[in-house]
Design a protein around this motif. Structure first.
Motif, PDB file in Angstrom:
ATOM      1  N   SER A 100     -12.630   3.944   0.883  1.00  0.00           N
ATOM      2  CA  SER A 100     -12.412   2.528   1.256  1.00  0.00           C
ATOM      3  C   SER A 100     -11.130   2.249   1.601  1.00  0.00           C
ATOM      4  CB  SER A 100     -12.777   1.612   0.078  1.00  0.00           C
ATOM      5  OG  SER A 100     -12.102   1.953  -1.279  1.00  0.00           O
ATOM      6  N   GLY A 101     -10.120   3.191   1.371  1.00  0.00           N
ATOM      7  CA  GLY A 101      -8.589   2.872   1.439  1.00  0.00           C
ATOM      8  C   GLY A 101      -7.970   1.660   0.648  1.00  0.00           C
ATOM      9  N   ARG A 102      -8.547   1.590  -0.512  1.00  0.00           N
ATOM     10  CA  ARG A 102      -8.299   0.391  -1.585  1.00  0.00           C
ATOM     11  C   ARG A 102      -8.127   1.198  -2.937  1.00  0.00           C
ATOM     12  NH1 ARG A 102      -8.795  -4.705   0.151  1.00  0.00           N
ATOM     13  NH2 ARG A 102      -9.177  -5.437  -2.052  1.00  0.00           N
ATOM     14  N   ALA A 103      -7.420   0.265  -3.779  1.00  0.00           N
ATOM     15  CA  ALA A 103      -7.287   0.634  -5.342  1.00  0.00           C
ATOM     16  C   ALA A 103      -8.611   0.473  -5.831  1.00  0.00           C
ATOM     17  CB  ALA A 103      -6.091   0.381  -5.928  1.00  0.00           C
ATOM     18  N   THR A 104      -9.159   1.056  -6.686  1.00  0.00           N
ATOM     19  CA  THR A 104     -10.318   0.938  -7.641  1.00  0.00           C
ATOM     20  C   THR A 104      -9.922   0.201  -8.919  1.00  0.00           C
ATOM     21  OG1 THR A 104     -10.389   3.109  -8.445  1.00  0.00           O
ATOM     22  CG2 THR A 104     -11.578   2.751  -6.530  1.00  0.00           C
ATOM     23  N   GLY A 105     -10.839  -0.495  -9.536  1.00  0.00           N
ATOM     24  CA  GLY A 105     -10.569  -0.992 -10.991  1.00  0.00           C
ATOM     25  C   GLY A 105     -10.243  -2.526 -10.658  1.00  0.00           C
ATOM     26  N   LYS A 106      -9.717  -3.205 -11.885  1.00  0.00           N
ATOM     27  CA  LYS A 106      -9.374  -4.374 -12.056  1.00  0.00           C
ATOM     28  C   LYS A 106      -8.173  -4.595 -12.888  1.00  0.00           C
ATOM     29  CE  LYS A 106     -14.050  -6.339 -11.889  1.00  0.00           C
ATOM     30  NZ  LYS A 106     -14.975  -7.317 -12.211  1.00  0.00           N
ATOM     31  N   SER A 107      -7.321  -3.662 -12.670  1.00  0.00           N
ATOM     32  CA  SER A 107      -6.099  -3.429 -13.349  1.00  0.00           C
ATOM     33  C   SER A 107      -5.099  -4.352 -12.655  1.00  0.00           C
ATOM     34  CB  SER A 107      -5.658  -2.070 -13.873  1.00  0.00           C
ATOM     35  OG  SER A 107      -5.273  -1.352 -12.572  1.00  0.00           O
ATOM     36  N   LEU A 108      -3.940  -4.720 -13.277  1.00  0.00           N
ATOM     37  CA  LEU A 108      -3.070  -5.519 -12.477  1.00  0.00           C
ATOM     38  C   LEU A 108      -2.466  -4.731 -11.294  1.00  0.00           C
ATOM     39  CD1 LEU A 108      -1.300  -8.037 -12.392  1.00  0.00           C
ATOM     40  CD2 LEU A 108       0.221  -7.131 -13.711  1.00  0.00           C
ATOM     41  N   GLU A 109      -2.020  -3.353 -11.579  1.00  0.00           N
ATOM     42  CA  GLU A 109      -1.603  -2.470 -10.685  1.00  0.00           C
ATOM     43  C   GLU A 109      -2.666  -2.350  -9.379  1.00  0.00           C
ATOM     44  OE1 GLU A 109      -0.043   1.881  -9.948  1.00  0.00           O
ATOM     45  OE2 GLU A 109      -1.048   1.612 -11.904  1.00  0.00           O
ATOM     46  N   ALA A 110      -3.846  -2.260  -9.654  1.00  0.00           N
ATOM     47  CA  ALA A 110      -4.889  -2.225  -8.586  1.00  0.00           C
ATOM     48  C   ALA A 110      -5.008  -3.520  -7.750  1.00  0.00           C
ATOM     49  CB  ALA A 110      -6.205  -1.999  -9.174  1.00  0.00           C
ATOM     50  N   GLN A 111      -5.063  -4.579  -8.497  1.00  0.00           N
ATOM     51  CA  GLN A 111      -4.972  -5.840  -7.709  1.00  0.00           C
ATOM     52  C   GLN A 111      -3.791  -5.888  -6.856  1.00  0.00           C
ATOM     53  OE1 GLN A 111      -5.679  -8.893 -10.768  1.00  0.00           O
ATOM     54  NE2 GLN A 111      -7.737  -8.348 -11.070  1.00  0.00           N
ATOM     55  N   GLN A 112      -2.648  -5.863  -7.325  1.00  0.00           N
ATOM     56  CA  GLN A 112      -1.412  -5.891  -6.606  1.00  0.00           C
ATOM     57  C   GLN A 112      -1.164  -5.056  -5.483  1.00  0.00           C
ATOM     58  OE1 GLN A 112       1.564  -5.103  -9.549  1.00  0.00           O
ATOM     59  NE2 GLN A 112       1.618  -7.323 -10.084  1.00  0.00           N
ATOM     60  N   THR A 113      -1.853  -3.773  -5.639  1.00  0.00           N
ATOM     61  CA  THR A 113      -1.918  -2.816  -4.491  1.00  0.00           C
ATOM     62  C   THR A 113      -2.781  -3.341  -3.452  1.00  0.00           C
ATOM     63  OG1 THR A 113      -1.227  -0.852  -6.020  1.00  0.00           O
ATOM     64  CG2 THR A 113      -2.419  -0.467  -3.774  1.00  0.00           C
ATOM     65  N   ASN A 114      -4.041  -3.809  -3.711  1.00  0.00           N
ATOM     66  CA  ASN A 114      -5.012  -4.315  -2.725  1.00  0.00           C
ATOM     67  C   ASN A 114      -4.294  -5.374  -2.100  1.00  0.00           C
ATOM     68  OD1 ASN A 114      -6.643  -2.417  -3.358  1.00  0.00           O
ATOM     69  ND2 ASN A 114      -7.964  -3.238  -4.814  1.00  0.00           N
ATOM     70  N   ALA A 115      -3.760  -6.334  -2.839  1.00  0.00           N
ATOM     71  CA  ALA A 115      -3.087  -7.539  -2.214  1.00  0.00           C
ATOM     72  C   ALA A 115      -2.329  -6.977  -1.030  1.00  0.00           C
ATOM     73  CB  ALA A 115      -2.461  -8.400  -3.092  1.00  0.00           C
ATOM     74  N   VAL A 116      -1.439  -6.284  -1.581  1.00  0.00           N
ATOM     75  CA  VAL A 116      -0.296  -5.549  -0.262  1.00  0.00           C
ATOM     76  C   VAL A 116      -1.188  -5.080   0.818  1.00  0.00           C
ATOM     77  CG1 VAL A 116       1.522  -3.877   0.154  1.00  0.00           C
ATOM     78  CG2 VAL A 116       1.498  -5.216  -2.214  1.00  0.00           C
ATOM     79  N   VAL A 117      -2.139  -4.162   0.509  1.00  0.00           N
ATOM     80  CA  VAL A 117      -2.964  -3.403   1.450  1.00  0.00           C
ATOM     81  C   VAL A 117      -3.542  -4.547   2.536  1.00  0.00           C
ATOM     82  CG1 VAL A 117      -4.864  -1.917   2.244  1.00  0.00           C
ATOM     83  CG2 VAL A 117      -3.033  -1.172   0.558  1.00  0.00           C
ATOM     84  N   GLY A 118      -4.132  -5.573   1.767  1.00  0.00           N
ATOM     85  CA  GLY A 118      -4.826  -6.556   2.770  1.00  0.00           C
ATOM     86  C   GLY A 118      -3.713  -7.335   3.597  1.00  0.00           C
ATOM     87  N   ASN A 119      -2.455  -7.558   2.834  1.00  0.00           N
ATOM     88  CA  ASN A 119      -1.676  -8.480   3.815  1.00  0.00           C
ATOM     89  C   ASN A 119      -1.119  -7.474   4.918  1.00  0.00           C
ATOM     90  OD1 ASN A 119       0.219 -10.255   4.364  1.00  0.00           O
ATOM     91  ND2 ASN A 119       1.697  -9.806   3.077  1.00  0.00           N
ATOM     92  N   ILE A 120      -0.807  -6.293   4.641  1.00  0.00           N
ATOM     93  CA  ILE A 120      -0.443  -5.419   5.720  1.00  0.00           C
ATOM     94  C   ILE A 120      -1.442  -5.330   6.825  1.00  0.00           C
ATOM     95  CG2 ILE A 120       0.336  -2.931   6.400  1.00  0.00           C
ATOM     96  CD1 ILE A 120       1.651  -2.911   3.707  1.00  0.00           C
TER      97      ILE A 120
END
Length: 80
Positions: free
Chosen positions: A52-72
């Protein structure tokens, strides 16, 4: 003429940090021409889902990473 556009996020697993995290990289392919870039963030490899090209899970690190990937992804798609 129709052009092809592909955006891929992947981990650079051959360059781990001291704490075991690896850099997140991006690759843009347009008509067979490749451009690679660093996303300037590191992630634990166990959190990354390659398909999927995204971080899995609901941890803070995963959410922050997915936000950065989505923004890029949004900025690159808008620019294209």
């Amino acid at each position: 003429m129709r052009s092809t556009f592909k955006l891929l996020f992947y981990l650079k697993k051959n360059a781990p940090n001291k704490d075991g995290q690896v850099p997140l990289m991006g690759r843009i392919t347009i008509d067979g021409t490749i451009a690679q870039f660093s996303c300037k963030i590191s992630i634990n490899p166990s959190l990354w889902d390659t398909s999927s090209g995204r971080a899995t899970g609901k941890s803070l690190e995963a959410q922050q990473t997915n936000a950065v990937v989505g923004n890029i992804r949004l900025r690159i798609s808008k620019h294209y």
